[in-house]
Design a protein around this motif. Structure first.
Motif, PDB file in Angstrom:
ATOM      1  N   TYR A 190      -1.075   8.519   4.434  1.00 29.81           N
ATOM      2  CA  TYR A 190      -0.510   7.181   4.413  1.00 29.81           C
ATOM      3  C   TYR A 190      -1.412   6.303   3.563  1.00 29.81           C
ATOM      4  O   TYR A 190      -2.635   6.406   3.631  1.00 29.81           O
ATOM      5  N   ALA A 191      -0.815   5.452   2.777  1.00 32.66           N
ATOM      6  CA  ALA A 191      -1.555   4.486   1.970  1.00 32.66           C
ATOM      7  C   ALA A 191      -1.127   3.094   2.400  1.00 32.66           C
ATOM      8  O   ALA A 191       0.041   2.866   2.737  1.00 32.66           O
ATOM      9  N   GLY A 192      -2.060   2.183   2.401  1.00 36.91           N
ATOM     10  CA  GLY A 192      -1.726   0.820   2.798  1.00 36.91           C
ATOM     11  C   GLY A 192      -2.540  -0.184   2.028  1.00 36.91           C
ATOM     12  O   GLY A 192      -3.427   0.156   1.250  1.00 36.91           O
ATOM     13  N   LYS A 193      -2.209  -1.430   2.269  1.00 33.81           N
ATOM     14  CA  LYS A 193      -2.929  -2.523   1.641  1.00 33.81           C
ATOM     15  C   LYS A 193      -3.073  -3.633   2.669  1.00 33.81           C
ATOM     16  O   LYS A 193      -2.130  -3.963   3.381  1.00 33.81           O
ATOM     17  N   ALA A 194      -4.285  -4.178   2.769  1.00 32.42           N
ATOM     18  CA  ALA A 194      -4.560  -5.318   3.641  1.00 32.42           C
ATOM     19  C   ALA A 194      -4.992  -6.473   2.753  1.00 32.42           C
ATOM     20  O   ALA A 194      -5.881  -6.329   1.919  1.00 32.42           O
ATOM     21  N   ILE A 195      -4.321  -7.607   2.945  1.00 32.28           N
ATOM     22  CA  ILE A 195      -4.587  -8.785   2.116  1.00 32.28           C
ATOM     23  C   ILE A 195      -4.774  -9.982   3.042  1.00 32.28           C
ATOM     24  O   ILE A 195      -4.023 -10.155   3.996  1.00 32.28           O
ATOM     25  N   VAL A 196      -5.775 -10.799   2.752  1.00 35.37           N
ATOM     26  CA  VAL A 196      -5.954 -12.063   3.468  1.00 35.37           C
ATOM     27  C   VAL A 196      -5.849 -13.169   2.426  1.00 35.37           C
ATOM     28  O   VAL A 196      -6.524 -13.133   1.394  1.00 35.37           O
ATOM     29  N   ILE A 197      -4.959 -14.129   2.710  1.00 35.46           N
ATOM     30  CA  ILE A 197      -4.844 -15.305   1.845  1.00 35.46           C
ATOM     31  C   ILE A 197      -5.100 -16.541   2.692  1.00 35.46           C
ATOM     32  O   ILE A 197      -4.810 -16.562   3.885  1.00 35.46           O
ATOM     33  N   ASP A 198      -5.668 -17.558   2.069  1.00 37.08           N
ATOM     34  CA  ASP A 198      -5.932 -18.784   2.814  1.00 37.08           C
ATOM     35  C   ASP A 198      -4.705 -19.683   2.812  1.00 37.08           C
ATOM     36  O   ASP A 198      -3.655 -19.342   2.267  1.00 37.08           O
ATOM     37  N   GLN A 199      -4.846 -20.844   3.441  1.00 39.93           N
ATOM     38  CA  GLN A 199      -3.716 -21.762   3.577  1.00 39.93           C
ATOM     39  C   GLN A 199      -3.235 -22.310   2.239  1.00 39.93           C
ATOM     40  O   GLN A 199      -2.116 -22.794   2.119  1.00 39.93           O
ATOM     41  N   LYS A 200      -4.063 -22.193   1.206  1.00 38.84           N
ATOM     42  CA  LYS A 200      -3.674 -22.655  -0.134  1.00 38.84           C
ATOM     43  C   LYS A 200      -3.146 -21.511  -0.995  1.00 38.84           C
ATOM     44  O   LYS A 200      -2.974 -21.674  -2.197  1.00 38.84           O
ATOM     45  N   LYS A 201      -2.945 -20.332  -0.364  1.00 37.03           N
ATOM     46  CA  LYS A 201      -2.418 -19.124  -1.028  1.00 37.03           C
ATOM     47  C   LYS A 201      -3.432 -18.462  -1.953  1.00 37.03           C
ATOM     48  O   LYS A 201      -3.074 -17.673  -2.816  1.00 37.03           O
ATOM     49  N   ASN A 202      -4.723 -18.766  -1.769  1.00 34.27           N
ATOM     50  CA  ASN A 202      -5.770 -18.084  -2.522  1.00 34.27           C
ATOM     51  C   ASN A 202      -6.106 -16.772  -1.831  1.00 34.27           C
ATOM     52  O   ASN A 202      -6.287 -16.740  -0.606  1.00 34.27           O
ATOM     53  N   GLU A 203      -6.212 -15.700  -2.580  1.00 31.82           N
ATOM     54  CA  GLU A 203      -6.551 -14.404  -2.011  1.00 31.82           C
ATOM     55  C   GLU A 203      -8.031 -14.369  -1.654  1.00 31.82           C
ATOM     56  O   GLU A 203      -8.891 -14.677  -2.475  1.00 31.82           O
ATOM     57  N   LEU A 204      -8.330 -13.981  -0.406  1.00 31.38           N
ATOM     58  CA  LEU A 204      -9.707 -13.889   0.070  1.00 31.38           C
ATOM     59  C   LEU A 204     -10.174 -12.446   0.184  1.00 31.38           C
ATOM     60  O   LEU A 204     -11.366 -12.166   0.131  1.00 31.38           O
ATOM     61  N   LEU A 205      -9.225 -11.528   0.381  1.00 28.21           N
ATOM     62  CA  LEU A 205      -9.539 -10.106   0.518  1.00 28.21           C
ATOM     63  C   LEU A 205      -8.328  -9.295   0.101  1.00 28.21           C
ATOM     64  O   LEU A 205      -7.192  -9.660   0.418  1.00 28.21           O
ATOM     65  N   CYS A 206      -8.578  -8.199  -0.582  1.00 30.77           N
ATOM     66  CA  CYS A 206      -7.548  -7.208  -0.850  1.00 30.77           C
ATOM     67  C   CYS A 206      -8.219  -5.847  -0.770  1.00 30.77           C
ATOM     68  O   CYS A 206      -9.190  -5.580  -1.480  1.00 30.77           O
ATOM     69  N   ALA A 207      -7.737  -4.998   0.139  1.00 30.01           N
ATOM     70  CA  ALA A 207      -8.294  -3.657   0.306  1.00 30.01           C
ATOM     71  C   ALA A 207      -7.168  -2.646   0.392  1.00 30.01           C
ATOM     72  O   ALA A 207      -6.171  -2.864   1.078  1.00 30.01           O
ATOM     73  N   SER A 208      -7.322  -1.546  -0.309  1.00 30.69           N
ATOM     74  CA  SER A 208      -6.403  -0.412  -0.218  1.00 30.69           C
ATOM     75  C   SER A 208      -6.957   0.541   0.831  1.00 30.69           C
ATOM     76  O   SER A 208      -8.169   0.808   0.864  1.00 30.69           O
ATOM     77  N   ILE A 209      -6.077   1.048   1.684  1.00 25.66           N
ATOM     78  CA  ILE A 209      -6.499   1.887   2.819  1.00 25.66           C
ATOM     79  C   ILE A 209      -5.770   3.219   2.746  1.00 25.66           C
ATOM     80  O   ILE A 209      -4.572   3.274   2.450  1.00 25.66           O
ATOM     81  N   GLN A 210      -6.490   4.307   3.032  1.00 29.44           N
ATOM     82  CA  GLN A 210      -5.932   5.659   3.074  1.00 29.44           C
ATOM     83  C   GLN A 210      -6.149   6.230   4.473  1.00 29.44           C
ATOM     84  O   GLN A 210      -7.266   6.200   4.979  1.00 29.44           O
ATOM     85  N   LEU A 211      -5.092   6.735   5.108  1.00 34.68           N
ATOM     86  CA  LEU A 211      -5.195   7.345   6.435  1.00 34.68           C
ATOM     87  C   LEU A 211      -4.485   8.694   6.443  1.00 34.68           C
ATOM     88  O   LEU A 211      -3.525   8.905   5.695  1.00 34.68           O
ATOM     89  N   GLN A 212      -4.927   9.560   7.345  1.00 33.64           N
ATOM     90  CA  GLN A 212      -4.327  10.871   7.497  1.00 33.64           C
ATOM     91  C   GLN A 212      -3.804  11.018   8.928  1.00 33.64           C
ATOM     92  O   GLN A 212      -4.480  10.646   9.882  1.00 33.64           O
ATOM     93  N   VAL A 213      -2.595  11.563   9.062  1.00 38.24           N
ATOM     94  CA  VAL A 213      -1.991  11.821  10.376  1.00 38.24           C
ATOM     95  C   VAL A 213      -1.699  13.305  10.469  1.00 38.24           C
ATOM     96  O   VAL A 213      -1.134  13.904   9.552  1.00 38.24           O
ATOM     97  N   GLU A 214      -2.112  13.898  11.592  1.00 30.08           N
ATOM     98  CA  GLU A 214      -1.839  15.329  11.830  1.00 30.08           C
ATOM     99  C   GLU A 214      -0.789  15.490  12.896  1.00 30.08           C
ATOM    100  O   GLU A 214      -0.601  14.651  13.723  1.00 30.08           O
TER     101      GLU A 214
END
Length: 140
Positions: free
Chosen positions: A116-140
């Motif tokens: 599974y691939a994902g993305k986590a993004i945090v934006i502030d109240q003014k719509k400025n991006e504070l964090l962007c991280a791509s995440i990889q997970l494995q499920v068995e």
């Protein structure tokens, strides 16, 4: 003979990478998943530690995930202050270190095995991006 395999606690930065051009306002200092890889129909815990370098007065935490990079399985947008308050922090979040732990989460039995691939993004109240991280997970 019976062989017993014990799933381990997984703490690494191999699960995530910062997106290209990600700002420095928030950094992930640790992500722990127990057990890992995730197991269908099983409980798991996640502990995420972050450090913020500026006060966060509001905004959104956005999480999106795909199975095998093309089937969207998650698309959530959560208010940053509501999330902070859920974990016992006051908003605005001052610059500093924070821990967010989710215990006894259950992975659905119909979850597909694989990556599974994902993305986590945090934006502030003014719509400025504070964090962007791509995440990889494995499920068995």
């Amino acid at each position: 003979s019976v062989v017993s395999l014990q799933k381990t606690v997984f703490e690494t930065d191999d699960l995530w990478n910062y997106c290209s051009g990600s700002p420095d306002a928030i950094k992930i200092t640790s992500m722990v998943i127990n057990p890992y890889p995730l197991q269908k129909s099983s409980n798991f815990d996640i502990l995420l530690k972050i450090e913020t370098f500026e006060a966060i007065e509001g905004g959104s935490f956005i999480v999106r995930a795909w199975y095998k990079d093309y089937v969207k399985v998650l698309d959530r947008n959560v208010d940053v202050c509501q999330l902070a308050e859920y974990f016992g922090y006051n908003c605005p979040l001052e610059a500093g270190e924070y821990e967010f732990g989710l215990n006894n989460q259950k992975l659905k039995s119909y979850a597909l095995s694989g990556s599974y691939a994902g993305k986590a993004i945090v934006i502030d109240q003014k719509k400025n991006e504070l964090l962007c991280a791509s995440i990889q997970l494995q499920v068995e």
